[in-house]
Design an enzyme around this catalytic site. Structure first.
Site, PDB file in Angstrom:
ATOM      1  N   TYR A   1       0.812  -1.217   0.000  1.00 56.68           N
ATOM      2  CA  TYR A   1       0.000   0.000   0.000  1.00 56.68           C
ATOM      3  C   TYR A   1       0.850   1.273   0.000  1.00 56.68           C
ATOM      4  CZ  TYR A   1      -4.108  -2.859   1.018  1.00 56.68           C
ATOM      5  OH  TYR A   1      -5.131  -3.778   0.954  1.00 56.68           O
TER       6      TYR A   1
ATOM      7  N   LYS B   1       3.484 -14.943   4.188  1.00 65.22           N
ATOM      8  CA  LYS B   1       3.539 -15.947   3.125  1.00 65.22           C
ATOM      9  C   LYS B   1       5.026 -16.145   2.823  1.00 65.22           C
ATOM     10  CE  LYS B   1       1.497 -18.463  -0.132  1.00 65.22           C
ATOM     11  NZ  LYS B   1       0.542 -19.559   0.092  1.00 65.22           N
TER      12      LYS B   1
ATOM     13  N   ASP C   1      -2.840 -18.067   3.812  1.00 60.59           N
ATOM     14  CA  ASP C   1      -3.938 -18.906   3.308  1.00 60.59           C
ATOM     15  C   ASP C   1      -4.426 -19.872   4.380  1.00 60.59           C
ATOM     16  OD1 ASP C   1      -1.368 -19.882   2.916  1.00 60.59           O
ATOM     17  OD2 ASP C   1      -1.739 -20.687   0.917  1.00 60.59           O
TER      18      ASP C   1
ATOM     19  N   ASP D   1      -5.444  -6.271   5.908  1.00 53.69           N
ATOM     20  CA  ASP D   1      -6.674  -5.686   5.377  1.00 53.69           C
ATOM     21  C   ASP D   1      -7.689  -6.786   5.107  1.00 53.69           C
ATOM     22  OD1 ASP D   1      -8.594  -4.134   4.182  1.00 53.69           O
ATOM     23  OD2 ASP D   1      -7.312  -3.350   2.593  1.00 53.69           O
TER      24      ASP D   1
ATOM     25  N   ASP E   1     -11.284  -8.244   7.480  1.00 56.06           N
ATOM     26  CA  ASP E   1     -12.662  -8.349   6.997  1.00 56.06           C
ATOM     27  C   ASP E   1     -13.213  -9.726   7.352  1.00 56.06           C
ATOM     28  OD1 ASP E   1     -12.564  -5.804   5.938  1.00 56.06           O
ATOM     29  OD2 ASP E   1     -13.469  -6.382   4.023  1.00 56.06           O
TER      30      ASP E   1
END
Ligand code: NAI
Ligand code: MG
Length: 330
Positions: A125, A176, A209, A233, A237
């Site tokens: 970002y 990751k 994941d 982010d 959610d």
């Protein structure tokens, strides 16, 4: 002394839920001086400005900021996200995005009590990248992930400090590292080094994941989670979805060094589909306000607000009626 709070209601249901949050803060007996800013999609569409420099400088001088949500269907993507939300986070060095999740046991799990610490000023970002040969068939777009030792370490230290204060004292790094071998390596090495300073905190590592599976099937295994900007982010959610829904998800954009004000906002957006109907649940904004009170040192008021929200579970009605019901319980 009154706390000077910048109020950015923003668009859609933003001003509706922020009004209820402020009502609850006042009912808790906290002395606040509200400084209102007209920022968001509506202002952009009428005046073509997103965040004038002098308004940013005025915000810099405040004790905290309460934000509703920004975004209207007619504003092109990125204008408000980069120009207002990310600019405030970056300029005010709000390097931790703190998102707590709590939910009673459900059919799927034994209950949730976890906090995600999302790095908030770097990663993918940060705005690194660009176009080559834009608009041609040979077009190239790159979007790089920026990870500095300084930025990663201060975020990880904040997460260890937080875990150290909690009963479970457990911190999970989510990344990751098996594929993102440069940034992941920096995160993992920094995490391991900082861990040595916190012998009381137990640690774990999950790939992003796998963490998505555990968030749904077994979120009770988590206490504090630390992760980068993009993963955080998305994961938050999901955290909201498995712990009471978007109407409860609160967040703080923290500058833990207090070199600028921190900003508190519900995770949800401006919900143009329900604006003006009274259907917006103000609880996410109220819980965000409780986080703000906690950060401002108003610990007693913060705990009373959290208890009042919990006691209002089951209360239905309009946005204002739910706000009143919470305020009455204080
Ligand atoms: P959204 O969160 O605004 O709405 C998603 C769904 O959740 C809608 O069905 C909405 O009615 C519902 N919802 C959201 N908040 C609710 C509440 N408090 N009570 C009850 N229902 C609620 O996300 P969406 O639709 O993707 O985005 C709408 C606008 O908000 C866009 O312009 C987007 O860019 C902006 N946005 C702004 C954010 C911010 O200011 N930080 C964050 C997310 C989206
Ligand atoms: Mg999001």
């Amino acid at each position: 002394m009154a706390h000077r709070i910048g109020i950015i209601g923003g668009d859609g249901i933003g001003p509706e839920v922020v009004a209820e949050a402020l009502k609850v803060v006042r009912a808790a007996g906290v002395d606040v001086e509200e400084v209102a800013f007209d920022l968001g999609g509506a202002r952009y569409l009428s005046e073509g400005v997103v965040l004038p420099d002098e308004e940013l400088e005025a915000i810099r001088e405040l004790d905290a900021v309460m934000l509703g949500a920004v975004g209207t269907p007619d504003v092109p993507p990125g204008v408000l996200e980069r120009g207002l939300l990310l600019r405030l986070r970056f300029e005010l060095d709000q390097y931790v995005n703190l998102r707590p999740f709590r939910a009673e046991p459900s059919a799927l799990n034994d209950g949730v009590d976890m906090v995600v610490v999302r790095e908030n000023t770097e990663g993918i970002y940060a705005g690194e990248g660009g176009f080559l040969r834009k608009g041609t068939p040979e077009e190239i777009a790159t979007q790089g992930s920026v990870n500095t030792r300084h930025g990663v370490e201060r975020c990880i230290r904040y997460a260890f400090d937080l875990a150290n204060t909690r009963d479970a004292k457990h911190l999970t790094l989510v990344h990751k590292t098996n594929v993102l071998t440069f940034s992941g390596d920096l995160w993992q090495r920094t995490f391991d080094e900082v861990a040595a300073d916190y012998p009381a905190v137990t640690t774990a590592y999950h790939h992003i994941d796998a963490a998505c599976i555990y968030f749904v099937e077994d979120p009770g295994r988590y206490d504090v989670i630390v992760t980068d900007n993009l993963f955080g982010d998305i994961l938050t959610d999901l955290g909201g979805a498995v712990s009471g829904g978007i109407g409860r998800a609160a967040s703080g954009n923290l500058n833990p060094d207090r070199t600028g004000p921190s900003m508190f906002e519900p995770v949800h957006g401006s919900a143009p589909d329900i604006v003006g109907t009274g259907k917006a649940d103000p609880r996410a904004a109220v819980i965000s306000a409780a986080m703000m009170l906690q950060f401002l040192g108003e610990h007693d008021a913060a705990e009373r607000v959290e208890k009042a929200v919990a006691a209002s579970e089951g209360v239905t009605g309009t946005t204002t009626e739910i706000g009143d019901a919470i305020a009455e319980r204080l």
